[in-house]
Design a protein around this motif. Structure first.
Motif, PDB file in Angstrom:
ATOM      1  N   ILE A 289       0.108  -1.377  -0.130  1.00 29.01           N
ATOM      2  CA  ILE A 289       0.306  -0.174  -0.197  1.00 29.01           C
ATOM      3  C   ILE A 289       1.203   1.252  -0.056  1.00 29.01           C
ATOM      4  N   VAL A 290       2.264   1.461   0.809  1.00 28.51           N
ATOM      5  CA  VAL A 290       2.517   2.466   1.145  1.00 28.51           C
ATOM      6  C   VAL A 290       4.031   2.984   0.385  1.00 28.51           C
ATOM      7  N   LYS A 291       4.546   1.877  -0.417  1.00 26.98           N
ATOM      8  CA  LYS A 291       5.882   1.684  -0.823  1.00 26.98           C
ATOM      9  C   LYS A 291       6.226   2.694  -2.470  1.00 26.98           C
ATOM     10  N   ASP A 292       4.842   2.782  -2.880  1.00 29.32           N
ATOM     11  CA  ASP A 292       5.448   4.332  -4.194  1.00 29.32           C
ATOM     12  C   ASP A 292       4.834   5.372  -3.627  1.00 29.32           C
ATOM     13  N   ASP A 293       4.407   5.511  -2.129  1.00 32.66           N
ATOM     14  CA  ASP A 293       4.387   6.645  -1.670  1.00 32.66           C
ATOM     15  C   ASP A 293       5.681   7.613  -1.619  1.00 32.66           C
ATOM     16  N   PRO A 294       5.707   9.145  -1.583  1.00 34.38           N
ATOM     17  CA  PRO A 294       7.270   9.611  -1.676  1.00 34.38           C
ATOM     18  C   PRO A 294       7.574   9.286  -0.254  1.00 34.38           C
ATOM     19  N   ASP A 295       6.687   9.905   1.048  1.00 31.59           N
ATOM     20  CA  ASP A 295       7.498   8.852   2.300  1.00 31.59           C
ATOM     21  C   ASP A 295       6.543   7.660   3.126  1.00 31.59           C
ATOM     22  N   PRO A 296       7.562   6.733   2.782  1.00 30.01           N
ATOM     23  CA  PRO A 296       6.393   5.535   2.965  1.00 30.01           C
ATOM     24  C   PRO A 296       6.132   5.459   4.097  1.00 30.01           C
ATOM     25  N   THR A 297       6.866   5.542   5.467  1.00 30.42           N
ATOM     26  CA  THR A 297       6.369   5.086   6.802  1.00 30.42           C
ATOM     27  C   THR A 297       5.949   6.744   7.733  1.00 30.42           C
ATOM     28  N   SER A 298       5.493   7.715   6.848  1.00 30.89           N
ATOM     29  CA  SER A 298       4.438   8.254   6.937  1.00 30.89           C
ATOM     30  C   SER A 298       2.752   8.500   6.385  1.00 30.89           C
ATOM     31  N   TYR A 299       2.491   8.235   5.615  1.00 36.01           N
ATOM     32  CA  TYR A 299       1.632   7.102   4.923  1.00 36.01           C
ATOM     33  C   TYR A 299       0.548   6.462   5.635  1.00 36.01           C
ATOM     34  N   PRO A 300      -0.719   6.567   6.262  1.00 35.81           N
ATOM     35  CA  PRO A 300      -1.655   6.333   7.107  1.00 35.81           C
ATOM     36  C   PRO A 300      -2.481   5.524   6.658  1.00 35.81           C
ATOM     37  N   CYS A 301      -2.149   3.739   7.181  1.00 38.82           N
ATOM     38  CA  CYS A 301      -3.521   3.093   6.146  1.00 38.82           C
ATOM     39  C   CYS A 301      -4.478   2.900   7.179  1.00 38.82           C
ATOM     40  N   LYS A 302      -5.461   3.236   6.468  1.00 35.94           N
ATOM     41  CA  LYS A 302      -6.714   2.833   7.273  1.00 35.94           C
ATOM     42  C   LYS A 302      -6.897   1.241   6.978  1.00 35.94           C
ATOM     43  N   PRO A 303      -7.781   0.723   7.913  1.00 33.48           N
ATOM     44  CA  PRO A 303      -7.604  -0.627   8.134  1.00 33.48           C
ATOM     45  C   PRO A 303      -8.622  -1.019   6.847  1.00 33.48           C
ATOM     46  N   ALA A 304      -9.426  -0.470   6.250  1.00 34.12           N
ATOM     47  CA  ALA A 304     -10.083  -1.071   5.143  1.00 34.12           C
ATOM     48  C   ALA A 304      -9.140  -1.193   3.743  1.00 34.12           C
ATOM     49  N   GLN A 305      -8.026  -0.511   3.727  1.00 37.98           N
ATOM     50  CA  GLN A 305      -7.057  -0.976   2.685  1.00 37.98           C
ATOM     51  C   GLN A 305      -6.336  -2.396   3.365  1.00 37.98           C
ATOM     52  N   ILE A 306      -6.191  -2.476   4.009  1.00 38.89           N
ATOM     53  CA  ILE A 306      -5.220  -3.530   3.968  1.00 38.89           C
ATOM     54  C   ILE A 306      -6.596  -4.430   4.556  1.00 38.89           C
ATOM     55  N   ILE A 307      -7.875  -4.521   4.840  1.00 44.31           N
ATOM     56  CA  ILE A 307      -8.570  -5.793   4.852  1.00 44.31           C
ATOM     57  C   ILE A 307      -8.895  -6.658   3.010  1.00 44.31           C
ATOM     58  N   VAL A 308      -8.982  -5.222   2.169  1.00 46.44           N
ATOM     59  CA  VAL A 308      -9.566  -5.441   1.117  1.00 46.44           C
ATOM     60  C   VAL A 308      -8.315  -6.323   0.388  1.00 46.44           C
ATOM     61  N   ARG A 309      -7.085  -6.238   0.530  1.00 39.64           N
ATOM     62  CA  ARG A 309      -6.416  -6.736   0.076  1.00 39.64           C
ATOM     63  C   ARG A 309      -5.514  -8.062   0.233  1.00 39.64           C
ATOM     64  N   GLN A 310      -6.250  -8.651   1.484  1.00 38.13           N
ATOM     65  CA  GLN A 310      -5.629  -9.971   2.436  1.00 38.13           C
ATOM     66  C   GLN A 310      -7.031 -11.060   2.052  1.00 38.13           C
ATOM     67  N   PHE A 311      -6.681 -12.014   2.257  1.00 37.26           N
ATOM     68  CA  PHE A 311      -8.331 -12.673   2.433  1.00 37.26           C
ATOM     69  C   PHE A 311      -7.950 -13.525   3.525  1.00 37.26           C
ATOM     70  N   LEU A 312      -7.648 -12.720   4.537  1.00 34.15           N
ATOM     71  CA  LEU A 312      -8.221 -13.321   6.208  1.00 34.15           C
ATOM     72  C   LEU A 312      -9.718 -12.343   6.745  1.00 34.15           C
ATOM     73  N   PRO A 313      -9.322 -13.346   8.123  1.00 30.59           N
ATOM     74  CA  PRO A 313     -10.547 -12.293   9.104  1.00 30.59           C
ATOM     75  C   PRO A 313      -9.566 -10.724   9.750  1.00 30.59           C
ATOM     76  N   TRP A 314     -11.062 -10.552  10.311  1.00 31.00           N
ATOM     77  CA  TRP A 314      -9.867  -9.317  10.676  1.00 31.00           C
ATOM     78  C   TRP A 314      -9.583  -9.197  11.831  1.00 31.00           C
ATOM     79  N   ASP A 315     -10.189 -10.079  12.426  1.00 33.98           N
ATOM     80  CA  ASP A 315      -9.707 -10.307  13.792  1.00 33.98           C
ATOM     81  C   ASP A 315      -7.528 -11.304  13.319  1.00 33.98           C
ATOM     82  N   THR A 316      -7.942 -12.341  12.607  1.00 37.34           N
ATOM     83  CA  THR A 316      -6.223 -12.522  11.978  1.00 37.34           C
ATOM     84  C   THR A 316      -5.696 -11.680  11.944  1.00 37.34           C
TER      85      THR A 316
END
Length: 89
Positions: free
Chosen positions: A14-41
């Motif tokens: 999600i963050v690798k192409d951002d000019p400052d990847p360590t300051s990019y705030p990932c929202k939970p939804a961005q992570i959820i839609v890219r993984q086939f795992l339950p949210w609790d996992t």
């Protein structure tokens, strides 16, 4: 792969192409839609990654943002070195 590193890799993707990847705030939804795992996992993975210092959690009013640390970013860029990370500690 049901391992915390899979979630770290997702955050990295999600963050690798951002000019400052360590300051990019990932929202939970961005992570959820890219993984086939339950949210609790995914949430468990995120907490394990935070304990290892690979991500930081920033609590907002209604949700938590996840930011990859420079250590987490470097680990993902190194590729194979991530297999040696001990997430059971």
């Amino acid at each position: 792969m049901d391992h915390p590193y899979s979630t770290l890799q997702t955050i990295y993707t999600i963050v690798k192409d951002d000019p400052d990847p360590t300051s990019y705030p990932c929202k939970p939804a961005q992570i959820i839609v890219r993984q086939f795992l339950p949210w609790d996992t995914i949430l468990e993975h995120i907490h394990q990654l935070a304990k290892q210092g690979l991500v930081e959690l920033h609590q907002q009013e209604r949700f938590t943002l996840v930011k990859i640390t420079s250590e987490g970013f470097a680990l993902c860029r190194s590729g194979g070195a991530a297999a040696s990370v001990n997430f059971s500690a």
